[in-house]
Motif scaffolding. Structure first.
Motif, PDB file in Angstrom:
ATOM      1  N   GLY A 180       0.794  -1.221   0.000  1.00 39.63           N
ATOM      2  CA  GLY A 180       0.000   0.000   0.000  1.00 39.63           C
ATOM      3  C   GLY A 180       0.824   1.267   0.000  1.00 39.63           C
ATOM      4  N   ARG A 201      -4.951   9.043  -4.359  1.00 36.55           N
ATOM      5  CA  ARG A 201      -6.018   8.029  -4.349  1.00 36.55           C
ATOM      6  C   ARG A 201      -6.524   7.732  -5.756  1.00 36.55           C
ATOM      7  NH1 ARG A 201      -8.776   9.938   1.345  1.00 36.55           N
ATOM      8  NH2 ARG A 201      -7.638   8.422   2.627  1.00 36.55           N
ATOM      9  N   LYS A 202      -6.520   8.746  -6.597  1.00 34.19           N
ATOM     10  CA  LYS A 202      -6.919   8.543  -7.987  1.00 34.19           C
ATOM     11  C   LYS A 202      -5.907   7.651  -8.703  1.00 34.19           C
ATOM     12  CE  LYS A 202      -7.982  11.154 -12.218  1.00 34.19           C
ATOM     13  NZ  LYS A 202      -8.019  12.524 -12.818  1.00 34.19           N
ATOM     14  N   LYS A 205      -5.689   4.172  -6.192  1.00 35.75           N
ATOM     15  CA  LYS A 205      -6.998   3.601  -5.864  1.00 35.75           C
ATOM     16  C   LYS A 205      -7.001   2.907  -4.488  1.00 35.75           C
ATOM     17  CE  LYS A 205      -8.361   3.288 -10.683  1.00 35.75           C
ATOM     18  NZ  LYS A 205      -7.227   4.070 -11.207  1.00 35.75           N
ATOM     19  N   ASP A 206      -7.412   1.634  -4.441  1.00 33.78           N
ATOM     20  CA  ASP A 206      -7.578   0.967  -3.139  1.00 33.78           C
ATOM     21  C   ASP A 206      -6.257   0.567  -2.484  1.00 33.78           C
ATOM     22  OD1 ASP A 206      -6.920  -1.011  -4.942  1.00 33.78           O
ATOM     23  OD2 ASP A 206      -8.414  -2.457  -4.226  1.00 33.78           O
ATOM     24  N   LYS A 207      -5.132   0.860  -3.141  1.00 30.97           N
ATOM     25  CA  LYS A 207      -3.838   0.579  -2.533  1.00 30.97           C
ATOM     26  C   LYS A 207      -3.468   1.624  -1.471  1.00 30.97           C
ATOM     27  CE  LYS A 207      -2.301  -3.213  -4.394  1.00 30.97           C
ATOM     28  NZ  LYS A 207      -1.985  -4.398  -3.536  1.00 30.97           N
ATOM     29  N   GLN A 210      -6.182   3.784   4.428  1.00 33.86           N
ATOM     30  CA  GLN A 210      -7.194   4.726   4.920  1.00 33.86           C
ATOM     31  C   GLN A 210      -6.584   5.724   5.902  1.00 33.86           C
ATOM     32  OE1 GLN A 210     -10.500   5.101   3.960  1.00 33.86           O
ATOM     33  NE2 GLN A 210      -9.764   3.732   2.342  1.00 33.86           N
ATOM     34  N   GLU A 248      -3.817  -1.430  10.213  1.00 31.62           N
ATOM     35  CA  GLU A 248      -4.140  -1.663   8.793  1.00 31.62           C
ATOM     36  C   GLU A 248      -3.122  -2.584   8.133  1.00 31.62           C
ATOM     37  OE1 GLU A 248      -5.919   1.074   5.822  1.00 31.62           O
ATOM     38  OE2 GLU A 248      -5.372   2.615   7.270  1.00 31.62           O
ATOM     39  N   ARG A 252      -3.875  -6.144   6.270  1.00 29.16           N
ATOM     40  CA  ARG A 252      -3.545  -6.420   4.867  1.00 29.16           C
ATOM     41  C   ARG A 252      -2.589  -7.599   4.719  1.00 29.16           C
ATOM     42  NH1 ARG A 252      -3.354  -0.949   1.135  1.00 29.16           N
ATOM     43  NH2 ARG A 252      -5.218   0.041   2.001  1.00 29.16           N
ATOM     44  N   LYS A 255      -4.306 -11.152   4.786  1.00 31.51           N
ATOM     45  CA  LYS A 255      -5.163 -11.581   3.658  1.00 31.51           C
ATOM     46  C   LYS A 255      -4.440 -12.571   2.750  1.00 31.51           C
ATOM     47  CE  LYS A 255      -7.893  -7.328   3.561  1.00 31.51           C
ATOM     48  NZ  LYS A 255      -8.234  -6.099   2.795  1.00 31.51           N
TER      49      LYS A 255
END
Length: 255
Positions: A180, A201-202, A205-207, A210, A248, A252, A255
């Motif tokens: 991330g 974030r654009k 993305k989800d990498k 938060q 976080e 990660r 997973k």
């Protein structure tokens, strides 16, 4: 077997070492056995944990040159479950000698393999450059974390870094993953920080984690006292952010 995380960015001043030290600290606080490998010749992670670099008799320099085993240079910090493999500025000279080595790209990987069963996490604080040391870190790692400063030129050089990661993954470490991107020195009061975070974030993305790491005076002060911010002021915004960030990271990597 330890999960190996390399924290890297070829730009300096993005909070890479601060993130390495504080991630390691909070992972250890959560009862993980953690080794922080100071792999940046500046040695700021070592001094930030209270070690006197001038007094070190052995460091990562000797390990990379094959003169000593990693187990012989590891030191316990003053915090439970948290060890460090320190370094000194002499590490900067190692690359010249390593250039002639047959297995120059996997020296760190082989060293970490000797202690992998002793830890839950190994955190590598890599140099702010795309050097032979950085490539060693990428090849030794299971995951990369990319700290990105939420200021102008934040994404400068990131494409080149990701290109290097892709090359390493294809040629020498197919298991390597980008765990991330963490936004550092974030100030939600400024439109620049907000805009840069949106851009990051654009792009990723989800990498993007938060958790954002705020610009916080306690984070900046802690290294001069030789401790992570969580030990310096556990109620500070910086300490709370790094604690949440470590949570976080744990999620990660499960997973």
């Amino acid at each position: 077997m330890a999960k190996v995380i390399c924290i890297t960015n070829q730009k300096g001043g993005v909070g890479k070492t601060t993130t390495s030290v504080n991630l390691a600290y909070f992972l250890a606080k959560d009862k993980n056995r953690v080794l922080l490998v100071d792999f940046d010749p500046q040695g700021n992670a070592s001094s930030g944990l209270g070690l006197d670099k001038t007094a070190l008799e052995a460091s990562m320099t000797e390990v990379m040159l094959g003169a000593m085993a990693l187990t012989d240079i590891i030191q316990q910090t003053s915090f439970k479950n948290f060890d460090v493999a320190p370094t000194t500025p002499q590490l900067a000279n190692v690359e010249v000698e390593m250039a002639a080595m047959k297995n120059k790209f996997i020296v760190l990987k082989k060293a970490l393999a000797t202690v992998a069963e002793d830890y839950d996490y190994i955190i590598i604080d890599s140099p702010p450059s795309l050097s032979l040391l950085t490539v060693n870190g990428m090849i030794a790692a299971d995951y990369l974390i990319l700290p990105v400063q939420t200021e102008f030129y934040a994404l400068e050089g990131v494409a080149q870094l990701l290109e290097s990661m892709a090359m390493v993954k294809k040629a020498m470490n197919p298991q390597l993953k980008l765990l991330g991107v963490v936004a550092t020195m974030y100030d939600k009061r400024t439109s620049l920080s907000v805009e840069v975070l949106a851009e990051v974030r654009k792009y990723f993305k989800d990498k993007v984690f938060q958790t954002t790491i705020p610009r916080n005076v306690r984070v900046a002060e802690a290294p001069s006292h030789g401790v992570p911010v969580g030990a310096y002021d556990k109620f500070s915004k910086g300490a709370k952010a790094y604690k949440e960030f470590a949570r976080e990271v744990e999620e990660r990597t499960r997973k």
